[in-house]
Design a protein around this motif. Structure first.
Motif, PDB file in Angstrom:
ATOM      1  N   PRO A  24       0.826  -1.213   0.000  1.00 16.33           N
ATOM      2  CA  PRO A  24       0.000   0.000   0.000  1.00 16.33           C
ATOM      3  C   PRO A  24       0.862   1.266   0.000  1.00 16.33           C
ATOM      4  CG  PRO A  24      -0.912  -1.606   1.503  1.00 16.33           C
ATOM      5  CD  PRO A  24       0.408  -2.166   1.040  1.00 16.33           C
ATOM      6  N   MET A  25       0.570   2.180  -0.911  1.00 12.78           N
ATOM      7  CA  MET A  25       1.355   3.408  -0.999  1.00 12.78           C
ATOM      8  C   MET A  25       0.513   4.543  -1.552  1.00 12.78           C
ATOM      9  SD  MET A  25       3.896   2.878  -4.302  1.00 12.78           S
ATOM     10  CE  MET A  25       4.597   1.331  -3.721  1.00 12.78           C
ATOM     11  N   ARG A  26       1.003   5.748  -1.267  1.00 12.65           N
ATOM     12  CA  ARG A  26       0.420   6.963  -1.835  1.00 12.65           C
ATOM     13  C   ARG A  26       1.460   7.588  -2.743  1.00 12.65           C
ATOM     14  NH1 ARG A  26      -0.422   7.457   3.533  1.00 12.65           N
ATOM     15  NH2 ARG A  26       1.097   9.162   3.671  1.00 12.65           N
ATOM     16  N   ILE A  27       1.021   8.064  -3.894  1.00 10.17           N
ATOM     17  CA  ILE A  27       1.944   8.723  -4.810  1.00 10.17           C
ATOM     18  C   ILE A  27       1.423  10.109  -5.137  1.00 10.17           C
ATOM     19  CG2 ILE A  27       2.637   6.520  -5.806  1.00 10.17           C
ATOM     20  CD1 ILE A  27       1.045   7.253  -8.312  1.00 10.17           C
ATOM     21  N   GLY A  28       2.317  10.980  -5.590  1.00 12.39           N
ATOM     22  CA  GLY A  28       1.912  12.323  -5.946  1.00 12.39           C
ATOM     23  C   GLY A  28       3.062  13.085  -6.558  1.00 12.39           C
ATOM     24  N   GLY A  29       2.852  14.361  -6.849  1.00 10.30           N
ATOM     25  CA  GLY A  29       3.884  15.190  -7.440  1.00 10.30           C
ATOM     26  C   GLY A  29       3.374  15.875  -8.685  1.00 10.30           C
ATOM     27  N   GLY A  62       4.260   1.267   2.477  1.00  7.61           N
ATOM     28  CA  GLY A  62       4.415   0.351   3.597  1.00  7.61           C
ATOM     29  C   GLY A  62       5.511  -0.657   3.333  1.00  7.61           C
ATOM     30  N   SER A  63       5.745  -1.555   4.300  1.00  6.85           N
ATOM     31  CA  SER A  63       6.814  -2.547   4.164  1.00  6.85           C
ATOM     32  C   SER A  63       6.470  -3.545   3.060  1.00  6.85           C
ATOM     33  CB  SER A  63       7.038  -3.274   5.486  1.00  6.85           C
ATOM     34  OG  SER A  63       5.848  -3.932   5.897  1.00  6.85           O
ATOM     35  N   ASP A  82      13.016   7.768   6.930  1.00  5.76           N
ATOM     36  CA  ASP A  82      13.528   8.195   8.243  1.00  5.76           C
ATOM     37  C   ASP A  82      14.246   9.537   8.188  1.00  5.76           C
ATOM     38  OD1 ASP A  82      12.553   5.857   9.374  1.00  5.76           O
ATOM     39  OD2 ASP A  82      14.421   4.756   9.044  1.00  5.76           O
ATOM     40  N   GLY A  83      13.841  10.407   7.258  1.00  5.94           N
ATOM     41  CA  GLY A  83      14.391  11.743   7.220  1.00  5.94           C
ATOM     42  C   GLY A  83      15.730  11.889   6.518  1.00  5.94           C
ATOM     43  N   ARG A  84      16.342  10.791   6.103  1.00  6.26           N
ATOM     44  CA  ARG A  84      17.622  10.905   5.401  1.00  6.26           C
ATOM     45  C   ARG A  84      17.364  11.164   3.912  1.00  6.26           C
ATOM     46  NH1 ARG A  84      17.044   5.312   6.096  1.00  6.26           N
ATOM     47  NH2 ARG A  84      17.021   4.122   4.162  1.00  6.26           N
ATOM     48  N   GLU A  85      18.429  11.395   3.176  1.00  6.82           N
ATOM     49  CA  GLU A  85      18.300  11.573   1.734  1.00  6.82           C
ATOM     50  C   GLU A  85      19.473  10.878   1.050  1.00  6.82           C
ATOM     51  OE1 GLU A  85      16.709  15.164  -0.060  1.00  6.82           O
ATOM     52  OE2 GLU A  85      18.544  15.309  -1.265  1.00  6.82           O
ATOM     53  N   THR A  93      22.940  -0.876  -8.216  1.00  6.26           N
ATOM     54  CA  THR A  93      21.958  -1.844  -7.739  1.00  6.26           C
ATOM     55  C   THR A  93      21.941  -1.751  -6.219  1.00  6.26           C
ATOM     56  OG1 THR A  93      22.239  -3.347  -9.619  1.00  6.26           O
ATOM     57  CG2 THR A  93      21.340  -4.282  -7.590  1.00  6.26           C
ATOM     58  N   PHE A  94      20.772  -1.544  -5.635  1.00  4.47           N
ATOM     59  CA  PHE A  94      20.699  -1.253  -4.210  1.00  4.47           C
ATOM     60  C   PHE A  94      19.428  -1.837  -3.610  1.00  4.47           C
ATOM     61  CE2 PHE A  94      18.519   2.081  -6.444  1.00  4.47           C
ATOM     62  CZ  PHE A  94      17.432   2.403  -5.662  1.00  4.47           C
ATOM     63  N   LEU A  95      19.381  -1.891  -2.287  1.00  5.06           N
ATOM     64  CA  LEU A  95      18.208  -2.328  -1.530  1.00  5.06           C
ATOM     65  C   LEU A  95      17.337  -1.111  -1.266  1.00  5.06           C
ATOM     66  CD1 LEU A  95      16.954  -4.784   0.149  1.00  5.06           C
ATOM     67  CD2 LEU A  95      18.095  -3.720   2.119  1.00  5.06           C
ATOM     68  N   ILE A  96      16.103  -1.144  -1.742  1.00 11.62           N
ATOM     69  CA  ILE A  96      15.248   0.027  -1.597  1.00 11.62           C
ATOM     70  C   ILE A  96      14.846   0.250  -0.143  1.00 11.62           C
ATOM     71  CG2 ILE A  96      13.155  -1.285  -2.108  1.00 11.62           C
ATOM     72  CD1 ILE A  96      13.842   2.431  -2.927  1.00 11.62           C
ATOM     73  N   ALA A  97      14.679  -0.835   0.642  1.00 10.02           N
ATOM     74  CA  ALA A  97      14.300  -0.695   2.045  1.00 10.02           C
ATOM     75  C   ALA A  97      14.404  -2.065   2.719  1.00 10.02           C
ATOM     76  CB  ALA A  97      12.868  -0.179   2.179  1.00 10.02           C
ATOM     77  N   PRO A  98      14.644  -2.111   4.040  1.00  9.91           N
ATOM     78  CA  PRO A  98      14.546  -3.391   4.740  1.00  9.91           C
ATOM     79  C   PRO A  98      13.159  -3.990   4.536  1.00  9.91           C
ATOM     80  CG  PRO A  98      15.567  -1.739   6.145  1.00  9.91           C
ATOM     81  CD  PRO A  98      15.042  -1.014   4.933  1.00  9.91           C
ATOM     82  N   PRO A  99      13.050  -5.312   4.420  1.00  9.04           N
ATOM     83  CA  PRO A  99      11.749  -5.933   4.110  1.00  9.04           C
ATOM     84  C   PRO A  99      10.632  -5.609   5.093  1.00  9.04           C
ATOM     85  CG  PRO A  99      13.540  -7.506   3.803  1.00  9.04           C
ATOM     86  CD  PRO A  99      14.149  -6.294   4.447  1.00  9.04           C
ATOM     87  N   ASP A 100      10.994  -5.303   6.349  1.00  7.17           N
ATOM     88  CA  ASP A 100       9.969  -5.081   7.361  1.00  7.17           C
ATOM     89  C   ASP A 100       9.776  -3.611   7.714  1.00  7.17           C
ATOM     90  OD1 ASP A 100      12.437  -4.750   8.506  1.00  7.17           O
ATOM     91  OD2 ASP A 100      11.990  -5.872  10.338  1.00  7.17           O
ATOM     92  N   ARG A 101      10.280  -2.705   6.862  1.00  7.67           N
ATOM     93  CA  ARG A 101      10.189  -1.282   7.177  1.00  7.67           C
ATOM     94  C   ARG A 101       9.463  -0.520   6.072  1.00  7.67           C
ATOM     95  NH1 ARG A 101      14.272   0.855  10.180  1.00  7.67           N
ATOM     96  NH2 ARG A 101      13.035   2.782  10.077  1.00  7.67           N
ATOM     97  N   PRO A 102       8.643   0.482   6.422  1.00  7.95           N
ATOM     98  CA  PRO A 102       8.063   1.360   5.401  1.00  7.95           C
ATOM     99  C   PRO A 102       9.153   2.244   4.808  1.00  7.95           C
ATOM    100  CG  PRO A 102       7.539   2.156   7.589  1.00  7.95           C
ATOM    101  CD  PRO A 102       8.210   0.827   7.786  1.00  7.95           C
ATOM    102  N   TYR A 103       8.870   2.823   3.651  1.00 10.83           N
ATOM    103  CA  TYR A 103       9.873   3.652   2.998  1.00 10.83           C
ATOM    104  C   TYR A 103       9.186   4.752   2.194  1.00 10.83           C
ATOM    105  CZ  TYR A 103       8.730   0.758  -1.093  1.00 10.83           C
ATOM    106  OH  TYR A 103       8.075   0.117  -2.115  1.00 10.83           O
ATOM    107  N   ARG A 104       9.934   5.805   1.894  1.00 12.17           N
ATOM    108  CA  ARG A 104       9.386   6.926   1.148  1.00 12.17           C
ATOM    109  C   ARG A 104      10.490   7.581   0.333  1.00 12.17           C
ATOM    110  NH1 ARG A 104       9.932  11.953   3.696  1.00 12.17           N
ATOM    111  NH2 ARG A 104       8.010  12.634   2.709  1.00 12.17           N
TER     112      ARG A 104
END
Length: 315
Positions: A24-29, A62-63, A82-85, A93-104
């Motif tokens: 589940p996510m919200r998008i915009g811009g 969400g996660s 978490d406020g970082r950039e 090639t990178f990990l977008i987020a830990p599997p159990d954490r939300p991300y933005r």
């Protein structure tokens, strides 16, 4: 085999689709051209998506519940979890987020590949587990070195192009399992994690010729099965790390390297035994023994037997 194609210029439709396909996510811009194209191929624990966004899209998600690797081909993704950039660009090639954490964050007119797999595969790729006995976790998004990034990028490309884009390969449980293990192992080799890297005293003590003999016999008898490092170690009555030490010490290779050698030999035997009436092809034989990429199979075969597999088949 699961596959789909999403092509839309509607932000609402895109948000609904992304929420159902990922989390589940919200998008915009600000959007002038909202065209989005996403394709997926998935089988078993693996999924590879190709995505193309022609505009800047912010997301709050969400996660995922899975390991999600992104390979950037063009454009930029900015992670603001978490406020970082952190900014990721073409070639990474990178990990977008830990599997159990939300991300933005934001997708900035980007074209990229997503490779996702079950977190349980990480445990199978970590022979010694973790120091605290908990699950293996990835602790950073970026590869530890540029070489590690290149290797992880190549592993994702192999899964995308050599396995999931090959319908015959996707019909082979053996091949799909081998590809999943390969990607999980490449992920742990490239990204920081909590898996143990130091040996335990019991592992070095159990790395004996007897361990090697038991493991070799098990692999020889079951090379046609979906084998993991953990399964071979259990058959040899030792830990996966002890199994690895015994192979390095007495065989000069890894357990899975020996397994690939046995499967290559079985493919060689099958090609030799084929007759024109059988209708056998090199590609089918290679896939049956866990080799998804015909070119890489041919290269390994030529190194081992001095001729191309097609030559053996014709003879």
């Amino acid at each position: 085999m699961e596959s789909f194609l999403f092509d839309s210029a509607s932000l609402d439709a895109t948000e609904e689709f992304l929420s159902s396909a990922y989390t589940p996510m919200r998008i915009g811009g600000p959007v002038e051209d909202a065209r989005v194209r996403i394709s997926r191929r998935a089988v078993g624990p693996l999924a590879v998506d190709r995505l193309s966004f022609g505009y800047t899209m912010g997301y709050d998600a969400g996660s995922l519940g899975k390991v999600c690797l992104i390979t950037m081909h063009a454009g930029t993704i900015v992670d603001r979890t978490d406020g970082r950039e952190e900014v990721f660009g073409a070639g990474e090639t990178f990990l977008i987020a830990p599997p159990d954490r939300p991300y933005r964050g934001e997708v900035l007119s980007a074209r990229y590949t997503i490779a996702m797999f079950d977190t349980a595969l990480l445990a199978g790729a970590a022979p010694a587990g973790t120091a605290g006995g908990g699950p293996v976790r990835l602790t950073g998004p970026r590869a530890v070195t540029p070489a590690a990034n290149r290797q992880l990028t190549a592993a994702v490309a192999y899964l995308r192009d050599g396995v999931l884009d090959n319908p015959a390969a996707c019909e082979s449980d053996l091949l799909v399992s081998s590809a999943a293990q390969h990607l999980a192992t490449a992920t742990l080799a490239a990204l920081p994690h909590t898996a143990r890297t130091d040996p335990l005293p019991a592992d070095t003590r159990d790395a004996t010729p007897g361990t090697l003999r038991r493991a070799v016999a098990f692999i020889d008898d079951n090379a046609h099965q979906d084998l993991t490092l953990a399964a071979v170690a259990a058959a040899a009555c030792v830990t996966p790390r002890a199994l690895q030490y015994s192979f390095r010490r007495y065989a000069g290779c890894t357990p899975l390297g020996y397994l690939r050698r046995v499967r290559l030999a079985r493919a060689h035997e099958e090609l030799k035994a084929a007759t024109p009436q059988d209708g056998v092809t090199v590609t089918v034989v290679a896939a049956r023994w866990g080799f998804a990429h015909p070119g890489r199979f041919a290269e390994a075969y030529r190194r081992a037997y001095g001729v191309a597999p097609s030559v053996t088949l014709k003879r």
